[in-house]
Structures are given as C-alpha cells and as structure tokens.
Design an enzyme around this catalytic site. Structure first.
Site, mmCIF file in Angstrom:
data_model
loop_
_atom_site.group_PDB
_atom_site.id
_atom_site.type_symbol
_atom_site.label_atom_id
_atom_site.label_comp_id
_atom_site.label_asym_id
_atom_site.label_seq_id
_atom_site.Cartn_x
_atom_site.Cartn_y
_atom_site.Cartn_z
ATOM 1 N N CYS A 299 0.832 -1.208 0.000
ATOM 2 C CA CYS A 299 0.000 0.000 0.000
ATOM 3 C C CYS A 299 0.865 1.255 0.000
ATOM 4 O O CYS A 299 1.971 1.258 0.517
ATOM 5 C CB CYS A 299 -0.872 0.027 1.239
ATOM 6 S SG CYS A 299 -1.856 -1.448 1.412
ATOM 7 N N ARG B 168 4.660 1.186 -6.248
ATOM 8 C CA ARG B 168 4.553 0.144 -5.220
ATOM 9 C C ARG B 168 3.531 -0.914 -5.589
ATOM 10 O O ARG B 168 3.482 -1.969 -4.970
ATOM 11 C CB ARG B 168 4.163 0.772 -3.870
ATOM 12 C CG ARG B 168 5.187 1.752 -3.346
ATOM 13 C CD ARG B 168 4.642 2.571 -2.196
ATOM 14 N NE ARG B 168 4.499 1.815 -0.980
ATOM 15 C CZ ARG B 168 5.445 1.699 -0.056
ATOM 16 N NH1 ARG B 168 6.596 2.291 -0.225
ATOM 17 N NH2 ARG B 168 5.244 1.002 1.036
ATOM 18 N N TRP C 27 -3.066 -2.382 -1.738
ATOM 19 C CA TRP C 27 -2.673 -3.696 -2.290
ATOM 20 C C TRP C 27 -3.420 -4.692 -1.414
ATOM 21 O O TRP C 27 -3.112 -4.852 -0.232
ATOM 22 C CB TRP C 27 -1.156 -3.843 -2.179
ATOM 23 C CG TRP C 27 -0.634 -5.214 -2.480
ATOM 24 C CD1 TRP C 27 -0.231 -6.151 -1.571
ATOM 25 C CD2 TRP C 27 -0.429 -5.794 -3.763
ATOM 26 N NE1 TRP C 27 0.205 -7.264 -2.222
ATOM 27 C CE2 TRP C 27 0.096 -7.092 -3.550
ATOM 28 C CE3 TRP C 27 -0.648 -5.359 -5.074
ATOM 29 C CZ2 TRP C 27 0.417 -7.941 -4.610
ATOM 30 C CZ3 TRP C 27 -0.327 -6.211 -6.119
ATOM 31 C CH2 TRP C 27 0.203 -7.484 -5.888
ATOM 32 N N ASN D 247 -1.607 0.436 6.147
ATOM 33 C CA ASN D 247 -0.751 -0.490 5.413
ATOM 34 C C ASN D 247 -0.348 -1.571 6.415
ATOM 35 O O ASN D 247 -0.026 -1.247 7.561
ATOM 36 C CB ASN D 247 0.495 0.270 4.921
ATOM 37 C CG ASN D 247 1.492 -0.627 4.225
ATOM 38 O OD1 ASN D 247 1.151 -1.721 3.795
ATOM 39 N ND2 ASN D 247 2.717 -0.160 4.108
ATOM 40 N N GLY D 248 -0.396 -2.824 6.022
ATOM 41 C CA GLY D 248 0.029 -3.895 6.926
ATOM 42 C C GLY D 248 -1.108 -4.861 7.203
ATOM 43 O O GLY D 248 -2.093 -4.916 6.468
ATOM 44 N N GLU E 2 16.882 -22.664 -8.787
ATOM 45 C CA GLU E 2 16.453 -21.266 -8.727
ATOM 46 C C GLU E 2 17.654 -20.324 -8.899
ATOM 47 O O GLU E 2 17.559 -19.304 -9.586
ATOM 48 C CB GLU E 2 15.729 -21.006 -7.389
ATOM 49 C CG GLU E 2 15.395 -19.561 -7.080
ATOM 50 C CD GLU E 2 14.444 -18.883 -8.062
ATOM 51 O OE1 GLU E 2 13.955 -19.539 -8.997
ATOM 52 O OE2 GLU E 2 14.219 -17.672 -7.906
ATOM 53 N N LYS F 7 17.904 -17.541 -11.912
ATOM 54 C CA LYS F 7 18.140 -16.103 -11.701
ATOM 55 C C LYS F 7 19.265 -15.614 -12.610
ATOM 56 O O LYS F 7 19.172 -14.560 -13.206
ATOM 57 C CB LYS F 7 18.508 -15.793 -10.235
ATOM 58 C CG LYS F 7 17.390 -15.927 -9.225
ATOM 59 C CD LYS F 7 16.379 -14.803 -9.220
ATOM 60 C CE LYS F 7 15.192 -15.006 -10.090
ATOM 61 N NZ LYS F 7 14.153 -15.900 -9.785
ATOM 62 N N GLU G 168 18.134 -15.478 -16.236
ATOM 63 C CA GLU G 168 17.147 -14.430 -16.493
ATOM 64 C C GLU G 168 17.766 -13.053 -16.615
ATOM 65 O O GLU G 168 17.401 -12.293 -17.500
ATOM 66 C CB GLU G 168 16.136 -14.362 -15.327
ATOM 67 C CG GLU G 168 15.086 -15.423 -15.344
ATOM 68 C CD GLU G 168 14.042 -15.178 -14.262
ATOM 69 O OE1 GLU G 168 14.398 -15.246 -13.078
ATOM 70 O OE2 GLU G 168 12.891 -14.906 -14.613
ATOM 71 N N HIS H 180 26.228 -38.996 -13.545
ATOM 72 C CA HIS H 180 25.440 -39.638 -14.599
ATOM 73 C C HIS H 180 25.456 -38.815 -15.881
ATOM 74 O O HIS H 180 24.629 -39.040 -16.758
ATOM 75 C CB HIS H 180 24.007 -39.858 -14.108
ATOM 76 C CG HIS H 180 23.961 -40.740 -12.897
ATOM 77 N ND1 HIS H 180 24.266 -42.082 -12.951
ATOM 78 C CD2 HIS H 180 23.709 -40.476 -11.591
ATOM 79 C CE1 HIS H 180 24.185 -42.601 -11.726
ATOM 80 N NE2 HIS H 180 23.851 -41.643 -10.889
ATOM 81 N N LYS I 164 6.670 -9.923 -16.730
ATOM 82 C CA LYS I 164 6.401 -10.237 -15.328
ATOM 83 C C LYS I 164 5.278 -11.244 -15.204
ATOM 84 O O LYS I 164 5.272 -12.099 -14.331
ATOM 85 C CB LYS I 164 6.057 -8.942 -14.575
ATOM 86 C CG LYS I 164 5.882 -9.122 -13.072
ATOM 87 C CD LYS I 164 7.195 -9.491 -12.394
ATOM 88 C CE LYS I 164 7.036 -9.892 -10.958
ATOM 89 N NZ LYS I 164 8.192 -10.634 -10.457
HETATM 90 C C1 AGP Z 1 10.827 -15.818 -11.986
HETATM 91 O O1 AGP Z 1 11.979 -15.102 -11.766
HETATM 92 C C2 AGP Z 1 10.304 -15.741 -13.341
HETATM 93 N N1 AGP Z 1 10.104 -14.418 -13.778
HETATM 94 C C3 AGP Z 1 9.264 -16.752 -13.774
HETATM 95 O O2 AGP Z 1 9.911 -17.977 -13.815
HETATM 96 C C4 AGP Z 1 7.996 -16.902 -12.938
HETATM 97 O O3 AGP Z 1 8.286 -17.451 -11.686
HETATM 98 C C5 AGP Z 1 6.977 -17.779 -13.690
HETATM 99 O O4 AGP Z 1 6.661 -17.176 -14.924
HETATM 100 C C6 AGP Z 1 5.726 -18.036 -12.895
HETATM 101 O O5 AGP Z 1 5.065 -16.864 -12.593
HETATM 102 P P1 AGP Z 1 3.922 -16.837 -11.512
HETATM 103 O O6 AGP Z 1 4.499 -17.184 -10.196
HETATM 104 O O7 AGP Z 1 3.410 -15.429 -11.560
HETATM 105 O O8 AGP Z 1 2.873 -17.827 -11.928
#
Ligand code: AGP
Length: 614
Positions: free
Chosen positions: A2, A27, A75, A101-102, A484, A488, A491, A507, A609
C-alpha cells in the site's frame, strides 16, 4: 504494498494527496481513495482499479478545496480489491477516516467485539476495525493523538495507520509498527508518506520514526510519542535521492530493493497464522478439515520460480504429512492425462495469479472434480478466484521481473500448508508444529543475517564477470535452490547456468566440468549426516576435475573448508527451512553480476512479469 499519504498545510490537500499517490504508484496497488477534512465533516471517495478511476470520480463530483487530507493506494490483503474494501475507512459516525498499510493480526476478535456492540462493518478489511476503535476512543473525550496511542496498544501485527478527525481539522495523526512511514517537514505544511517519494517534490527534509511510535503533524510542527504516550524524537535527515532512487528506497534496481525487503516479506507472510489457541489458521483456506482429511494425493502445479517453491513443498508435505506429492510444470500438466480424482488436492503456486499455463491446468483439474488450492501473491487475481481455497503470500507487489521476495514468501506459504495439513490430519503433534512455527518466526532475522553479508557476495559476483557458464549443485531441499539460483542468473545475467542434483553429476553433467568452471554448491546442514556427506563427495568430485567451488554452508561447518575455494556461511537452520536462507546469496550474486554486465536487471530481455499466454 500500500501507498500512504497525509497532508496538512496551506495548499489544496486533494492535489497534494493525489500527486503523492501517483508518486507511490510504483509500489503496485489495486484501488485508491482519499479523505479530506471539511470544517467538521469528512468527505471521501475511493475506487477500485487505477488512480485514474478515482481522479475521474473526483472530476465528476469534486470534493471541497480544503487543506487537510489523507490518501491511500491499496494492495489487497483482507478482502478483494473493490470500492467498499478500498481505503479510507470511516468510523460509524463518519468522524474518523483512516488508511492502513500492513496486517492487523487480531482483527477477527476485535471485529467480533465491535459487532457484538452493534457496529455494522462496511468492508471485509482488517483496517476498518481500527477506524471504529479510534472513534470509540474519541467519544471518551481524548484527542486523536491519544486515541491513536490507546488503539495501537491493543493491536497486534504490522501496521502503518494514518487518520484524521473531522472535529480537529488541523491535525493528521499516524502510527507505525513494523511497517514503513516517513514524515516530510515543510514550511507551514507537513507531510506523511509510505516513503519519501510521496513528498520529495515539496520538501527534502524528512524524519524517520522508530518502532511503535505515534506522530502528529499540524501546519506548525511535528510531535512524536511512543504508544504509551511518552514523548519521543524522530530522526531528521535530508533526502538527496532523485525520484527514481527514492522509489527504489535508494537501491539501483527494484530487484535489489525486493531482495532486501525479504525479512519483512517473510515476517508479513507469517503474521496472523496462529490463533489464540495456538493452532494454525489459514484465513482463506475455504476447504473444510474433512475435505483435507479425505485428500490422498497432492499435485503441485506451477511455472518457473514458483515451480521450484513447489519442489520444496514436496519435501515438507511428504515429511510432515505423509501424503504423496507430485510436482508438475503447469505447461506439461494437461498433456499427460494426469490421474485426478475427487480426493486429489491440486495446489497451484503463482506469484501473479495470472500465469496462463497454471490457470489452464487448474481449470483442467476442476473439471476432473479435484479440489484446487492456490498459493498466490495477488489478491483478486484469476487463479485464486477460480480456486476452492487460497493462501495469500504477503510479499507486496513484486516489480522486478525476476522473482525474489515472491519466492521466499511462496516457500513460507508452502511450509504453512504442510503444517496445516499435518495439524488437520494429525500426522504431527501440536508441539512439533509449534516448534516449526517458532523456527519459521526466526527466519526473518536469519535472512537479515545473510543480507548483512551482501558485500561478500557482490565481491564474488564481480570476480565472475568473465565467466561464460556457472553451475549450481544442491541435494534434497537444496536442489530446487540450485535450480532457482541458475534461473536467476539466466534471467538477468544472460549467462549459461544449470542447476543439478549433486548425485546426478556422475550420470552425465560432470562431463561439463573443466578447469576454473565456477560451481555454486548449496551444502545441507549437518543434522542430516548422510545428506551432508554425500554433498561433500559431490563437491570433491567436481573439484578434483578443476572446478572452482563456491560453497554455501552453515556457520561452524568446518568439514567443508578443505573443499571450498570460497565459503559463504549461512545461519544454522533446519534442513527443510534452509532454502529460505540459501537462495538469498544466489539472488544477490545474480543481481550484482547482471549489474556489472550492464544489463537492465528489472526488465530483462524477452521476459514479462506476468505470462498470460500459453
Ligand atoms: C521468476 O523469476 C520468473 N520471472 C518466472 O519464472 C515466474 O516465476 C513464472 O513465470 C511463474 O510466474 P507466476 O508465479 O506469476 O505464476
């Protein structure tokens, strides 16, 4: 998260407040509202959706030109993003307007008490109770500052509250506990904001407040006190950031800011999950205990980072609940003709709640009569709306395309789900569940400990700007962390990066290892001896072939020293919870490496996103 603005001065408050809200738009929010004090009455308007909706409503029905006001971009946490749930919330007599907010953790009991006293709630929010409580206090004859102190002493959770009283038009009062609030100090005017972006076009003189403090602003000045009324001092400072840096809290990227927000995000995701009886409660679970007892199989579906959170969930659920769990990429799910029955629980993990692959997968599951539970960060988004129940993570909006705090809060939600199932199915004793909850409560501090050593990780990243490839190794819950970490790096640094289960190396992937190849190794805690020792063997194997081993291992683990070219220590935590701390250096590593390479960290090439196409 928020956005909050408060103003008292000589300028028309509506303009200052709306402009402040616009500066806080970054935000993220899903509704907006404003309240002004107009000689003895509160005038207010609030609308779901973007600020433009509120501005249109204000253009159609203008509010009076007055000089005291508060505003809010919400939010959603409790209740969907609708007009009625938007802030400000008013007391029963419309004497008080309040924004928040919170999360007020004890709102359910407060709401029950107010309702039994005849108060009719006008929203589904936790916030509204605070507006009624403030009004109750004012009716006893105290001023808004004392009313705020008295109310705050009875609230649990994390909150920033900002309020006005129609009978006291020259004063705006705010309070904070574990939630952001800054004061802007002007000439004949003063401001409140979630951060300095809300007011830096008017003043660069700011004041930071301490924990559990109440601040009163008038045209003439600012006064601060504790919740107990003891006078206190805020800390004054001069803001020399430009607006873009202010939005990022002084960081260069939203992603970096979001990494550093993780202790708060983890703490927020844990708020309000334990009832007064000590039992776990998940507000919007909506699946009955009997539904959950009938579950004989769980399938977790998700994409990308959320998928890796699902992999961690499998370890936790199977260990604590003894229910078989499959983890499936959402994009693959429908096409393999999965076996789904009415006793299968499908858990869809999605930060955005809009990922098309995940959405189609849950639709398929529901057609097969399976129950669907969403783990989601975006209140009111499509996936939770189409699910039978939901656990909201409370990361606040994530702006960087690469998910960071989204991931950590998904992990927290997965642990909560696992513990809740254990409670309902009776596969763990109550004291065992409480013990894990206590350990989870320690995690924000542990994450902070890792962040405090960020410079060490940045230096490591800078040493690797010329690397063409980086591998990541993990075992057990450290395996999804390795995946993960590699994601990162792909990406945002556009580097070849792969994560492997350490036991799989021999393997095939070990053929990739050559002199100097950097391999980040997530070493499990020592509690599980076999696991730990097997990981060490994997590290020895790659080191013997010339790899440069960059090891993440718990504090005090000296067995790793001979095999680590670089050692980054992690706090001592249980193996199942280790992903919460182990992933943080990998996020920092990727962020710094991408920055050094000159990439746009927040908006990496080819990525969006929210992926709303299959
Ligand atoms: C994460 O860094 C990515 N941008 C991507 O893998 C993301 O996690 C994936 O597209 C799933 O998105 P969601 O959690 O909004 O469903």
């Amino acid at each position: 998260m928020c956005g909050i603005v408060g103003y008292v001065g000589a300028k028309p408050a509506q303009g200052v407040v709306i402009e402040g809200l616009r500066r806080l738009e970054y935000r993220g929010y899903d509704s907006a509202g404003i309240a002004l004090v107009d000689g003895g009455t509160i005038v207010s308007d609030k609308r779901a959706g973007k600020l433009a909706n509120l501005e249109k409503a204000l253009a159609d029905a203008p509010l009076p030109q007055v000089t005291t006001g508060i505003g809010h971009t919400r939010w959603a946490t409790h209740g969907p993003p609708t007009d009625r749930n938007a802030h400000p919330h008013l007391g029963r007599e419309r004497r008080v307007a309040l924004v928040h907010n919170g999360i007020i953790e004890n709102f359910a009991e407060l709401r029950q008490r107010l309702e039994s006293d005849g108060v009719e709630m006008a929203s589904d929010t936790d916030t509204e109770v605070a507006a009624h409580l403030l009004e109750e206090q004012l009716e006893t004859g105290v001023d808004l500052t004392v009313a705020m102190q008295n109310v705050c002493r009875g609230l649990e959770g994390a909150f920033t509250l900002v309020a006005v009283d129609s009978q006291d038009p020259d004063r705006v009062v705010a309070a904070r506990r574990n939630s952001p609030l800054v004061v802007g100090i002007g000439e004949g005017e003063n401001f409140l904001g979630s951060d300095v972006a809300a007011f830096i076009e008017h003043t660069r003189e700011a004041m930071e407040l301490g924990q559990d403090q109440v601040v009163t602003i008038t045209r003439e000045g600012v006064s601060v006190s504790g919740f107990d009324g003891t006078p206190a001092e805020g800390t004054r400072y001069h803001v020399d950031w430009d607006l873009s840096a202010a939005e990022k809290d002084g960081h260069d990227w939203f992603m970096r800011k979001e990494i550093f927000e993780q202790p708060r995000a983890v703490a927020d995701s844990l708020l309000g999950r334990r009832g007064t009886d000590g039992l776990l409660q998940l507000d919007e679970m909506r699946l009955s205990d009997q539904d959950l007892r009938d579950i004989d199989k769980i399938i977790i579906i998700a994409a990308g980072t959320s998928f890796y959170a699902g992999m961690v969930a499998k370890y936790a659920i199977e260990h604590w609940c003894r229910i078989p769990v499959e983890v499936e990429l959402a994009s693959e799910f429908r096409y393999r003709d999965p076996i789904l029955t009415a006793s299968t629980l499908v858990v869809a993990i999605s930060q955005s709640g809009e990922t098309a692959d995940t959405l189609q997968a849950i639709r398929h599951a529901r057609v097969q009569r399976s129950k669907v539970l969403a783990i989601c960060n975006t209140n009111g988004s499509t996936i939770p709306r189409e699910s039978d129940g939901v656990i909201y993570t409370h990361a606040g909006p994530e702006i960087g395309v690469a998910s960071t705090k989204g991931f950590l809060t998904q992990l927290v939600a997965c642990y909560l789900l696992a513990l809740y199932l254990a409670q309902v199915k009776g596969t763990r004793y109550g004291d065992e569940i409480s013990q894990v909850m206590d350990q989870l409560d320690q995690m924000p501090a542990h994450v902070q400990t890792v962040l405090d050593k960020a410079e060490e990780v940045y230096a490591l990243a800078r040493d690797h700007v010329d690397s063409r490839s980086v591998l990541f190794l993990g075992r057990h819950a450290g395996y999804p962390v390795a995946l993960e970490g590699a994601l990162k790096l792909k990406e945002i640094a556009y580097l070849h990066a792969e994560g492997f289960a350490a036991g799989e190396l021999k393997h095939g992937p070990i053929a990739l290892v050559e002199e100097g190849l950097p391999i980040l190794c997530v070493v499990p805690p020592r509690g599980r001896d076999q696991l730990h020792d097997k990981m060490i063997s994997g590290i020895q194997e790659v080191r013997a072939r010339g790899a440069r081993t960059l090891c993440l291992a718990e504090e005090g683990d000296t067995t790793i020293t001979p095999y680590a070219d670089v050692l980054i220590t992690l706090p001592q935590v249980p193996v199942l919870l280790q992903p919460l701390v182990a992933v943080v250096p990998l996020q920092l590593f990727a962020c710094e490496l991408a920055t050094q390479l000159g990439h746009d960290v927040d908006q990496p090439r080819n990525l969006a996103k929210s992926v709303t196409v299959e």
